[in-house]
Scaffold this active site. Structure first.
Site, PDB file in Angstrom:
ATOM      1  N   SER A 139      43.841  39.537  46.209  1.00 39.53           N
ATOM      2  CA  SER A 139      43.514  40.774  47.098  1.00 39.53           C
ATOM      3  C   SER A 139      42.750  40.548  48.201  1.00 39.53           C
ATOM      4  O   SER A 139      42.019  39.337  48.268  1.00 39.53           O
ATOM      5  CB  SER A 139      42.753  41.937  46.093  1.00 39.53           C
ATOM      6  OG  SER A 139      42.292  42.626  46.871  1.00 39.53           O
ATOM      7  N   TYR A 152      35.909  45.094  40.168  1.00 45.28           N
ATOM      8  CA  TYR A 152      37.446  44.699  41.078  1.00 45.28           C
ATOM      9  C   TYR A 152      37.264  43.549  41.905  1.00 45.28           C
ATOM     10  O   TYR A 152      37.962  42.486  41.712  1.00 45.28           O
ATOM     11  CB  TYR A 152      38.269  45.890  41.523  1.00 45.28           C
ATOM     12  CG  TYR A 152      39.480  45.481  42.294  1.00 45.28           C
ATOM     13  CD1 TYR A 152      40.468  45.608  41.291  1.00 45.28           C
ATOM     14  CD2 TYR A 152      39.765  45.457  43.723  1.00 45.28           C
ATOM     15  CE1 TYR A 152      41.900  45.254  41.719  1.00 45.28           C
ATOM     16  CE2 TYR A 152      40.823  44.959  43.974  1.00 45.28           C
ATOM     17  CZ  TYR A 152      42.096  45.127  43.061  1.00 45.28           C
ATOM     18  OH  TYR A 152      43.307  44.689  43.582  1.00 45.28           O
ATOM     19  N   LYS A 156      38.875  39.334  41.482  1.00 41.50           N
ATOM     20  CA  LYS A 156      39.965  38.933  42.353  1.00 41.50           C
ATOM     21  C   LYS A 156      39.332  37.724  42.994  1.00 41.50           C
ATOM     22  O   LYS A 156      40.000  36.710  43.089  1.00 41.50           O
ATOM     23  CB  LYS A 156      40.112  39.892  43.334  1.00 41.50           C
ATOM     24  CG  LYS A 156      40.847  41.211  43.020  1.00 41.50           C
ATOM     25  CD  LYS A 156      42.165  40.590  42.273  1.00 41.50           C
ATOM     26  CE  LYS A 156      43.035  41.773  41.556  1.00 41.50           C
ATOM     27  NZ  LYS A 156      44.268  41.201  40.864  1.00 41.50           N
TER      28      LYS A 156
END
Length: 257
Positions: A139, A152, A156
């Site tokens: 990402s 998050y 990633k």
């Protein structure tokens, strides 16, 4: 013989777009998701379009189930050629409020799931004595961390790290390992992120956070699933044979690395 690709988290969203692109590229497709109803609906749709596609419901965070997924693909189509570790989840939480449940959920799916997918696919490639391609979902948040997306972003960054490590360790076996790094797309994940940001800021309305992120994209539009699928198609092809260990941004000009 046609090549075979597994795409996890492919019942909908970016994963479905990736699966359809690879199907159009001539791959046999193994769809995977934990949402059985949506998974079977997508399988039916793909078969109606004439794609060679089968579905497998499983939990990517379970090592045994990742191994079973790979074995299913081999049983159905004879061998495995490409593993796309696409499945992932998000969370929108201020840093002081992040708890054990959130950490466990996101790391189990985004990090453990990716690692177990790498391991299962690589072991199969080695068993087959064939070159293979492993493609992970990273990402923009794997290159730059974002406010209220701390967990998050951390997962990633971990995916990017495992991508590099796996690429280095598996190169002598002819296995390449890369990752694609999407930006801002109109998907259910981004809808959830937008909704959660509204809850944290009374001045925002639904759509404001998404538009704020999108406004920074230099190419002037938010991402479509096909933008990501095009990159994955390249990484799954022979044209990418000399690329490994890279986490490639596909964000329209949002993060520069």
């Amino acid at each position: 013989m046609s090549k075979t690709a597994i795409i996890t988290g492919s019942a909908g969203g970016l994963g479905k777009g990736i699966a359809e692109r690879l199907a159009n590229d001539g791959f046999n497709i193994v769809l995977q998701d934990i949402n059985e109803a949506l998974l079977l609906e997508t399988e039916k749709e793909f078969k109606e379009k004439g794609y060679q596609a089968v579905a497998f419901k499983s939990d990517v965070s379970k090592k045994k189930e990742q191994e079973e997924l790979v074995q299913f693909a081999v049983t159905e189509f004879g061998q495995l050629d490409v593993m796309v570790n696409n499945a992932g989840v998000d969370a929108v939480t201020p840093i002081l409020e992040i708890g054990e449940e959130e950490l466990s959920k996101l790391f189990n799916i985004n990090v453990f799931g990716t690692l177990f997918g790498i391991q299962a696919a690589a072991n199969q490639f080695i068993k087959q004595k064939s070159k293979g391609k492993i493609i992970n979902a990273c990402s923009i948040a794997g290159h730059e961390s974002y406010e209220v997306l701390g967990t998050y972003s951390a997962t990633k960054h971990s995916v990017r790290s495992f991508t590099q490590t796996a690429a280095k360790e598996l190169a002598d076996k002819g296995i390449t390992v890369n990752a694609y790094c999407p930006g801002v797309a109109k998907t259910e994940m981004w809808d959830r992120i937008d909704e959660e940001m509204v809850k944290l800021d009374d001045s925002l309305e639904i759509g404001d956070a998404f538009e704020a992120f999108s406004s920074e994209i230099k190419l002037g539009r938010y991402q479509e699933p096909s933008d990501v699928a095009n990159l994955v198609s390249f990484l799954a092809s022979n044209d990418s044979d000399y690329i490994t260990g890279q986490s490639i941004l596909t964000d329209g000009g949002l993060v520069y690395r």
